[in-house]
Design a protein around this motif. Structure first.
Motif, PDB file in Angstrom:
ATOM      1  N   ARG A   3       0.826  -1.214   0.000  1.00  0.00           N
ATOM      2  CA  ARG A   3       0.000   0.000   0.000  1.00  0.00           C
ATOM      3  C   ARG A   3       0.854   1.256   0.000  1.00  0.00           C
ATOM      4  NH1 ARG A   3      -5.116   2.029   2.293  1.00  0.00           N
ATOM      5  NH2 ARG A   3      -5.118   4.144   1.510  1.00  0.00           N
ATOM      6  N   TYR A   4       1.925   1.287   0.799  1.00  0.00           N
ATOM      7  CA  TYR A   4       2.779   2.467   0.911  1.00  0.00           C
ATOM      8  C   TYR A   4       4.194   2.112   0.467  1.00  0.00           C
ATOM      9  CZ  TYR A   4      -1.124   3.938   3.761  1.00  0.00           C
ATOM     10  OH  TYR A   4      -2.382   4.235   4.203  1.00  0.00           O
ATOM     11  N   GLY A  11      14.496  15.913  -3.544  1.00  0.00           N
ATOM     12  CA  GLY A  11      15.599  16.028  -2.600  1.00  0.00           C
ATOM     13  C   GLY A  11      15.465  15.214  -1.328  1.00  0.00           C
ATOM     14  N   LEU A  12      14.378  14.452  -1.180  1.00  0.00           N
ATOM     15  CA  LEU A  12      14.166  13.605  -0.005  1.00  0.00           C
ATOM     16  C   LEU A  12      13.563  12.278  -0.436  1.00  0.00           C
ATOM     17  CD1 LEU A  12      12.541  16.142   2.496  1.00  0.00           C
ATOM     18  CD2 LEU A  12      14.843  15.199   2.648  1.00  0.00           C
ATOM     19  N   ARG A  13      13.626  11.289   0.440  1.00  0.00           N
ATOM     20  CA  ARG A  13      12.916  10.022   0.225  1.00  0.00           C
ATOM     21  C   ARG A  13      11.562  10.151   0.902  1.00  0.00           C
ATOM     22  NH1 ARG A  13      17.944   6.606   2.153  1.00  0.00           N
ATOM     23  NH2 ARG A  13      17.331   7.831   3.931  1.00  0.00           N
ATOM     24  N   HIS A  14      10.517  10.103   0.106  1.00  0.00           N
ATOM     25  CA  HIS A  14       9.143  10.273   0.579  1.00  0.00           C
ATOM     26  C   HIS A  14       8.388   8.947   0.507  1.00  0.00           C
ATOM     27  CE1 HIS A  14       9.138  14.671   0.736  1.00  0.00           C
ATOM     28  NE2 HIS A  14       9.860  14.651  -0.374  1.00  0.00           N
ATOM     29  N   VAL A  15       7.246   8.890   1.186  1.00  0.00           N
ATOM     30  CA  VAL A  15       6.335   7.751   1.103  1.00  0.00           C
ATOM     31  C   VAL A  15       5.081   8.213   0.360  1.00  0.00           C
ATOM     32  CG1 VAL A  15       4.970   6.075   2.402  1.00  0.00           C
ATOM     33  CG2 VAL A  15       7.184   6.816   3.290  1.00  0.00           C
ATOM     34  N   TYR A  16       4.596   7.342  -0.531  1.00  0.00           N
ATOM     35  CA  TYR A  16       3.345   7.648  -1.233  1.00  0.00           C
ATOM     36  C   TYR A  16       2.406   6.458  -1.133  1.00  0.00           C
ATOM     37  CZ  TYR A  16       4.932   4.837  -5.218  1.00  0.00           C
ATOM     38  OH  TYR A  16       5.351   3.811  -6.019  1.00  0.00           O
ATOM     39  N   ARG A  20      -3.320   5.620  -4.706  1.00  0.00           N
ATOM     40  CA  ARG A  20      -3.615   6.945  -5.236  1.00  0.00           C
ATOM     41  C   ARG A  20      -2.649   7.370  -6.334  1.00  0.00           C
ATOM     42  NH1 ARG A  20      -3.510  10.705  -0.412  1.00  0.00           N
ATOM     43  NH2 ARG A  20      -1.382  10.903  -1.082  1.00  0.00           N
ATOM     44  N   ASP A  21      -1.410   6.911  -6.244  1.00  0.00           N
ATOM     45  CA  ASP A  21      -0.367   7.375  -7.161  1.00  0.00           C
ATOM     46  C   ASP A  21       0.453   6.214  -7.707  1.00  0.00           C
ATOM     47  OD1 ASP A  21      -0.582  10.327  -6.986  1.00  0.00           O
ATOM     48  OD2 ASP A  21      -0.006  10.039  -4.899  1.00  0.00           O
ATOM     49  N   ILE A  22       1.103   6.469  -8.839  1.00  0.00           N
ATOM     50  CA  ILE A  22       2.057   5.538  -9.443  1.00  0.00           C
ATOM     51  C   ILE A  22       3.344   6.321  -9.661  1.00  0.00           C
ATOM     52  CG2 ILE A  22       2.596   4.168 -11.488  1.00  0.00           C
ATOM     53  CD1 ILE A  22      -0.461   3.841 -11.871  1.00  0.00           C
ATOM     54  N   ALA A  23       4.455   5.781  -9.164  1.00  0.00           N
ATOM     55  CA  ALA A  23       5.736   6.465  -9.331  1.00  0.00           C
ATOM     56  C   ALA A  23       6.256   6.263 -10.747  1.00  0.00           C
ATOM     57  CB  ALA A  23       6.746   5.938  -8.321  1.00  0.00           C
ATOM     58  N   ALA A  24       6.552   7.362 -11.405  1.00  0.00           N
ATOM     59  CA  ALA A  24       7.132   7.336 -12.746  1.00  0.00           C
ATOM     60  C   ALA A  24       7.839   8.668 -12.955  1.00  0.00           C
ATOM     61  CB  ALA A  24       6.051   7.140 -13.801  1.00  0.00           C
ATOM     62  N   ARG A  63       0.102   5.028  10.047  1.00  0.00           N
ATOM     63  CA  ARG A  63      -0.845   4.305   9.191  1.00  0.00           C
ATOM     64  C   ARG A  63      -0.673   2.793   9.245  1.00  0.00           C
ATOM     65  NH1 ARG A  63      -2.156   7.875   3.861  1.00  0.00           N
ATOM     66  NH2 ARG A  63      -2.194   9.891   4.897  1.00  0.00           N
ATOM     67  N   LEU A  64       0.557   2.339   9.494  1.00  0.00           N
ATOM     68  CA  LEU A  64       0.814   0.897   9.562  1.00  0.00           C
ATOM     69  C   LEU A  64       0.652   0.333  10.968  1.00  0.00           C
ATOM     70  CD1 LEU A  64       3.851   0.599   7.131  1.00  0.00           C
ATOM     71  CD2 LEU A  64       1.457  -0.005   6.699  1.00  0.00           C
ATOM     72  N   GLY A  65       0.287   1.173  11.912  1.00  0.00           N
ATOM     73  CA  GLY A  65      -0.009   0.699  13.259  1.00  0.00           C
ATOM     74  C   GLY A  65       1.210   0.328  14.090  1.00  0.00           C
TER      75      GLY A  65
END
Length: 81
Positions: A3-4, A11-16, A20-24, A63-65
């Protein structure tokens, strides 16, 4: 697919959120920290040497508890960006 996922961009490592989104390359992502970032080709295929977005890290833990002891208070993140 998980899911995440983490993605370096802006400039940073983010979580998506993969629901909702596809990384490209060139496609904007809404990171869990609230920023909209757009990965480049190098972000997708290159080495990930950028720092971790601490707000994304905290949010994905919530979100992952994760146990409360493993979730830093939001107040500790201010100024750490």
């Amino acid at each position: 697919m998980q899911r995440y996922l983490w993605q370096q961009a802006g400039g940073l490592r983010h979580v998506y959120d993969t629901e909702r989104d596809i990384a490209a390359p060139g496609r904007a992502l809404s990171a869990l920290c609230g920023q909209v970032v757009t990965p480049t080709v190098d972000d997708i295929t290159g080495l990930w040497l950028d720092r971790t977005c601490l707000t994304c890290d905290r949010e994905v833990r919530v979100r992952l508890g994760f146990p409360a002891s493993e979730i830093p208070p939001a107040s500790e993140l201010e100024g750490a960006k």
